[in-house]
Design a protein around this motif. Structure first.
Motif, PDB file in Angstrom:
ATOM      1  N   ASN A 261     -34.662  36.833 -31.652  1.00  0.00           N
ATOM      2  CA  ASN A 261     -34.458  35.412 -31.285  1.00  0.00           C
ATOM      3  C   ASN A 261     -36.060  35.068 -31.121  1.00  0.00           C
ATOM      4  O   ASN A 261     -36.414  33.712 -31.588  1.00  0.00           O
ATOM      5  CB  ASN A 261     -33.797  35.321 -29.993  1.00  0.00           C
ATOM      6  CG  ASN A 261     -32.208  35.251 -29.987  1.00  0.00           C
ATOM      7  OD1 ASN A 261     -31.862  34.865 -31.157  1.00  0.00           O
ATOM      8  ND2 ASN A 261     -31.568  35.685 -28.946  1.00  0.00           N
ATOM      9  N   LEU A 264     -37.233  34.179 -34.652  1.00  0.00           N
ATOM     10  CA  LEU A 264     -36.726  33.088 -35.012  1.00  0.00           C
ATOM     11  C   LEU A 264     -37.325  31.869 -34.239  1.00  0.00           C
ATOM     12  O   LEU A 264     -37.414  30.852 -35.340  1.00  0.00           O
ATOM     13  CB  LEU A 264     -35.311  33.157 -34.700  1.00  0.00           C
ATOM     14  CG  LEU A 264     -34.109  33.853 -35.646  1.00  0.00           C
ATOM     15  CD1 LEU A 264     -32.969  34.118 -34.863  1.00  0.00           C
ATOM     16  CD2 LEU A 264     -34.211  33.307 -37.185  1.00  0.00           C
ATOM     17  N   ASP A 268     -39.213  28.931 -36.515  1.00  0.00           N
ATOM     18  CA  ASP A 268     -39.153  27.317 -36.483  1.00  0.00           C
ATOM     19  C   ASP A 268     -40.124  26.752 -36.159  1.00  0.00           C
ATOM     20  O   ASP A 268     -40.729  25.612 -36.799  1.00  0.00           O
ATOM     21  CB  ASP A 268     -38.055  27.066 -35.088  1.00  0.00           C
ATOM     22  CG  ASP A 268     -36.737  27.827 -35.528  1.00  0.00           C
ATOM     23  OD1 ASP A 268     -36.487  27.755 -36.647  1.00  0.00           O
ATOM     24  OD2 ASP A 268     -35.967  27.805 -34.620  1.00  0.00           O
ATOM     25  N   ASP A 282     -36.766  29.975 -44.890  1.00  0.00           N
ATOM     26  CA  ASP A 282     -35.116  29.949 -44.880  1.00  0.00           C
ATOM     27  C   ASP A 282     -34.529  31.245 -45.103  1.00  0.00           C
ATOM     28  O   ASP A 282     -33.335  31.664 -44.502  1.00  0.00           O
ATOM     29  CB  ASP A 282     -34.726  28.928 -46.099  1.00  0.00           C
ATOM     30  CG  ASP A 282     -34.885  27.546 -45.541  1.00  0.00           C
ATOM     31  OD1 ASP A 282     -35.100  27.216 -44.473  1.00  0.00           O
ATOM     32  OD2 ASP A 282     -34.841  26.685 -46.459  1.00  0.00           O
ATOM     33  N   ARG A 285     -35.085  33.459 -41.862  1.00  0.00           N
ATOM     34  CA  ARG A 285     -34.141  32.992 -40.835  1.00  0.00           C
ATOM     35  C   ARG A 285     -32.622  33.407 -41.394  1.00  0.00           C
ATOM     36  O   ARG A 285     -32.172  34.005 -40.360  1.00  0.00           O
ATOM     37  CB  ARG A 285     -33.984  31.306 -40.781  1.00  0.00           C
ATOM     38  CG  ARG A 285     -33.373  30.936 -39.877  1.00  0.00           C
ATOM     39  CD  ARG A 285     -33.340  29.276 -39.816  1.00  0.00           C
ATOM     40  NE  ARG A 285     -34.638  28.697 -39.272  1.00  0.00           N
ATOM     41  CZ  ARG A 285     -35.373  28.312 -40.117  1.00  0.00           C
ATOM     42  NH1 ARG A 285     -35.111  28.032 -41.414  1.00  0.00           N
ATOM     43  NH2 ARG A 285     -36.564  27.683 -39.637  1.00  0.00           N
ATOM     44  N   GLN A 286     -32.173  33.525 -42.372  1.00  0.00           N
ATOM     45  CA  GLN A 286     -31.016  33.877 -42.957  1.00  0.00           C
ATOM     46  C   GLN A 286     -30.802  35.446 -42.498  1.00  0.00           C
ATOM     47  O   GLN A 286     -29.914  35.892 -42.146  1.00  0.00           O
ATOM     48  CB  GLN A 286     -30.624  33.507 -44.368  1.00  0.00           C
ATOM     49  CG  GLN A 286     -29.345  34.160 -44.873  1.00  0.00           C
ATOM     50  CD  GLN A 286     -29.018  33.783 -46.361  1.00  0.00           C
ATOM     51  OE1 GLN A 286     -29.938  33.040 -47.069  1.00  0.00           O
ATOM     52  NE2 GLN A 286     -27.963  33.965 -46.731  1.00  0.00           N
ATOM     53  N   THR A 289     -30.929  36.245 -38.804  1.00  0.00           N
ATOM     54  CA  THR A 289     -29.377  35.622 -38.360  1.00  0.00           C
ATOM     55  C   THR A 289     -28.259  36.696 -38.576  1.00  0.00           C
ATOM     56  O   THR A 289     -27.591  36.997 -37.631  1.00  0.00           O
ATOM     57  CB  THR A 289     -28.972  34.332 -38.643  1.00  0.00           C
ATOM     58  OG1 THR A 289     -29.985  33.503 -38.597  1.00  0.00           O
ATOM     59  CG2 THR A 289     -27.702  33.802 -38.109  1.00  0.00           C
ATOM     60  N   GLN A 290     -28.484  37.428 -39.740  1.00  0.00           N
ATOM     61  CA  GLN A 290     -27.190  38.011 -40.156  1.00  0.00           C
ATOM     62  C   GLN A 290     -27.381  39.469 -39.230  1.00  0.00           C
ATOM     63  O   GLN A 290     -26.365  40.070 -38.920  1.00  0.00           O
ATOM     64  CB  GLN A 290     -27.288  38.381 -41.755  1.00  0.00           C
ATOM     65  CG  GLN A 290     -27.163  37.441 -42.563  1.00  0.00           C
ATOM     66  CD  GLN A 290     -27.369  37.726 -44.182  1.00  0.00           C
ATOM     67  OE1 GLN A 290     -27.703  38.737 -44.292  1.00  0.00           O
ATOM     68  NE2 GLN A 290     -26.651  37.017 -44.964  1.00  0.00           N
ATOM     69  N   LYS A 292     -28.620  39.769 -36.530  1.00  0.00           N
ATOM     70  CA  LYS A 292     -28.346  39.512 -34.997  1.00  0.00           C
ATOM     71  C   LYS A 292     -26.589  39.339 -34.875  1.00  0.00           C
ATOM     72  O   LYS A 292     -25.997  39.904 -33.756  1.00  0.00           O
ATOM     73  CB  LYS A 292     -28.860  38.024 -34.651  1.00  0.00           C
ATOM     74  CG  LYS A 292     -29.012  37.646 -33.025  1.00  0.00           C
ATOM     75  CD  LYS A 292     -29.667  36.475 -32.739  1.00  0.00           C
ATOM     76  CE  LYS A 292     -28.943  35.186 -33.126  1.00  0.00           C
ATOM     77  NZ  LYS A 292     -29.344  34.094 -32.434  1.00  0.00           N
ATOM     78  N   LYS A 293     -25.995  38.951 -35.937  1.00  0.00           N
ATOM     79  CA  LYS A 293     -24.685  38.858 -35.791  1.00  0.00           C
ATOM     80  C   LYS A 293     -24.042  40.215 -35.640  1.00  0.00           C
ATOM     81  O   LYS A 293     -22.990  40.581 -34.829  1.00  0.00           O
ATOM     82  CB  LYS A 293     -24.032  38.050 -37.093  1.00  0.00           C
ATOM     83  CG  LYS A 293     -24.386  36.539 -37.010  1.00  0.00           C
ATOM     84  CD  LYS A 293     -23.523  35.764 -37.754  1.00  0.00           C
ATOM     85  CE  LYS A 293     -23.726  34.289 -37.862  1.00  0.00           C
ATOM     86  NZ  LYS A 293     -22.976  33.798 -39.284  1.00  0.00           N
ATOM     87  N   GLU A 296     -24.596  41.512 -32.127  1.00  0.00           N
ATOM     88  CA  GLU A 296     -23.659  40.607 -31.024  1.00  0.00           C
ATOM     89  C   GLU A 296     -22.318  41.052 -31.446  1.00  0.00           C
ATOM     90  O   GLU A 296     -21.471  41.189 -30.308  1.00  0.00           O
ATOM     91  CB  GLU A 296     -23.722  39.205 -31.445  1.00  0.00           C
ATOM     92  CG  GLU A 296     -25.070  38.580 -30.974  1.00  0.00           C
ATOM     93  CD  GLU A 296     -25.318  37.270 -31.496  1.00  0.00           C
ATOM     94  OE1 GLU A 296     -26.072  36.392 -31.047  1.00  0.00           O
ATOM     95  OE2 GLU A 296     -24.422  36.814 -32.503  1.00  0.00           O
TER      96      GLU A 296
END
Length: 422
Positions: A261, A264, A268, A282, A285-286, A289-290, A292-293, A296
């Motif tokens: 995070n 990320l 930004d 981009d 970020r992608q 995010t993957q 991180k998922k 989670e």
């Protein structure tokens, strides 16, 4: 011969009154001169008093206020009447004129506060001249001040950009500073400067530095750095460190998520420093995010909770009472009494094989003798805990020691109840 003496006598007799009359004439002329001089002085006083100016008197506050305002207004008027005065004045920084305006305003306010003086013509003339000069000064500083302000603005802006380029890219300070100097804000400032007509070669130089940062440094240097930081963070989530049970994402997925995070947020922030949309950001970020998922989902599925329970049980099973060094019924009984307030004392193990001696580190003299012990207690919650303690005998001097007492260490470790006898 007689005739000569007669004529000389007549001449002397005639000259005597003439000489007396000439002296009177001379005195009269001096008197006329004095009157004329006095009349001129009086005329000046009358002229001053026609405007209501107070007679100069250093002890009179009204007179001092008038003289000070009058003198300072004259000095300002003399300065601003010179052609190109503002260039030289503002090049050295606004100093004395602004100070004079403040001082004059203070003096005029003093005159204004006096009911009598505020109605006099001289005061009104001072106010008119003050307003006229102030407007003239403010008009002159309009362009000069704007030019100076733009110099300072873009000098500070370029300095912030330089510091941003040197910061650690995921640091909170980087995120905050990047927000301050984002490209959208810079573009507006630059457009305002270009349209203002208050340009200078120095400001243009600072803007050129800023443009180089936004057009090159941000995209060509900082974006690749961000890619490396993101890749390193992802790899670190799967790298098992020496002494760890498993990989970091299994042991602490929350920490991995927090780290991603933070990156990320930095992505930004860096995007705001780019002139156009950057596809590399981009991709970063992608990827983050993957990852991180995954972490989670590991938490939400309950697998992390099960893993924690398994690891904790391994920890409990690893804790034992330690080796038995010796037995001493009296000391074991004292230990049971000392730890009775913790719960049900299940076992006392003296780990030392004999009395040790603790010495003063400066004098090397004995302080006390000790035996290390481990005490197993079953708490009120039904769980088993192990405590550490010492049996001690204080040194009394002359080779003698006092009675035994139990010194309790401030620690508590949960352990498996099955290990109480291990």
């Amino acid at each position: 011969m007689k005739m000569k003496y007669i004529l000389l006598s007549l001449l002397l007799v005639g000259f005597a009154p003439s000489h007396a009359q000439f002296g009177k004439l001379k005195k009269g002329l001096k008197k006329i001169k004095r009157k004329k001089k006095s009349a001129k002085k009086e005329q000046k006083k009358v002229q001053g008093r026609m405007d209501g100016e107070p007679v100069q008197n250093d002890r009179d506050p009204i007179s001092r206020a008038h003289e000070s305002a009058k003198s300072k207004l004259a000095n300002i008027e003399k300065t601003v009447s010179k052609e190109g005065w503002e260039k030289d004045y503002f090049a050295r920084g606004r100093t004395w004129i602004e100070g004079y305006f403040k001082s004059i305003r203070k003096r005029l306010d003093k005159l204004k506060a006096d009911a009598s003086e505020s109605k006099k013509p001289y005061y009104k003339k001072h106010e008119e001249k003050y307003t006229q000069l102030l407007q003239q000064y403010q008009k002159a500083i309009g362009g000069a001040k704007a030019t100076s302000d733009y110099k300072n603005l873009f000098y500070r802006w370029s300095g912030k950009l330089r510091r941003v380029s040197e910061m650690y890219i995921t640091d909170q300070k980087f995120i905050e500073t990047a927000e301050d100097v984002k490209y959208v804000a810079y573009k507006k400032k630059k457009e305002a400067y270009t349209a203002s007509g208050n340009r200078s070669s120095y400001t243009d130089k600072m803007i050129a530095k800023c443009d180089e940062f936004y057009n090159k440094t941000a995209s060509e240097q900082m974006v690749p750095r961000m890619t490396k930081v993101a890749d390193k963070a992802v790899k670190a989530s799967y790298k098992k460190n020496e002494g760890d049970f498993d990989e970091p994402w299994q042991q602490g997925p929350e920490n991995c998520i927090n780290q991603l995070n933070d990156i990320l947020k930095s992505v930004d922030a860096l995007e705001k420093l780019c002139v156009t949309k950057n596809t590399e950001l981009d991709k970063i970020r992608q990827k983050l995010t993957q990852e991180k998922k995954k972490f989670e989902e590991y938490i939400s599925s309950g697998r992390y909770k099960a893993y924690q329970a398994k690891v904790w049980q391994q920890v409990l099973d690893s804790r034992t009472m330690g080796n038995l060094g010796m037995r001493n019924a009296r000391i074991e009984g004292l230990a049971r009494q000392a730890f009775a307030n913790k719960g049900q004392v299940m076992r006392v193990v003296i780990n030392s094989t004999g009395w040790g001696v603790a010495k003063n580190k400066y004098t090397s003299l004995p302080r006390y003798q000790f035996l290390n012990a481990t005490i197993a207690v079953k708490g009120k919650d039904g769980k088993c805990y192990r405590y550490k303690g010492d049996a001690r005998k204080e040194y009394l001097g002359g080779g003698r020691y006092g009675g035994v007492y139990i010194y309790k260490w401030d620690n508590q470790d949960e352990m498996s109840c099955a290990n109480v006898n291990k």
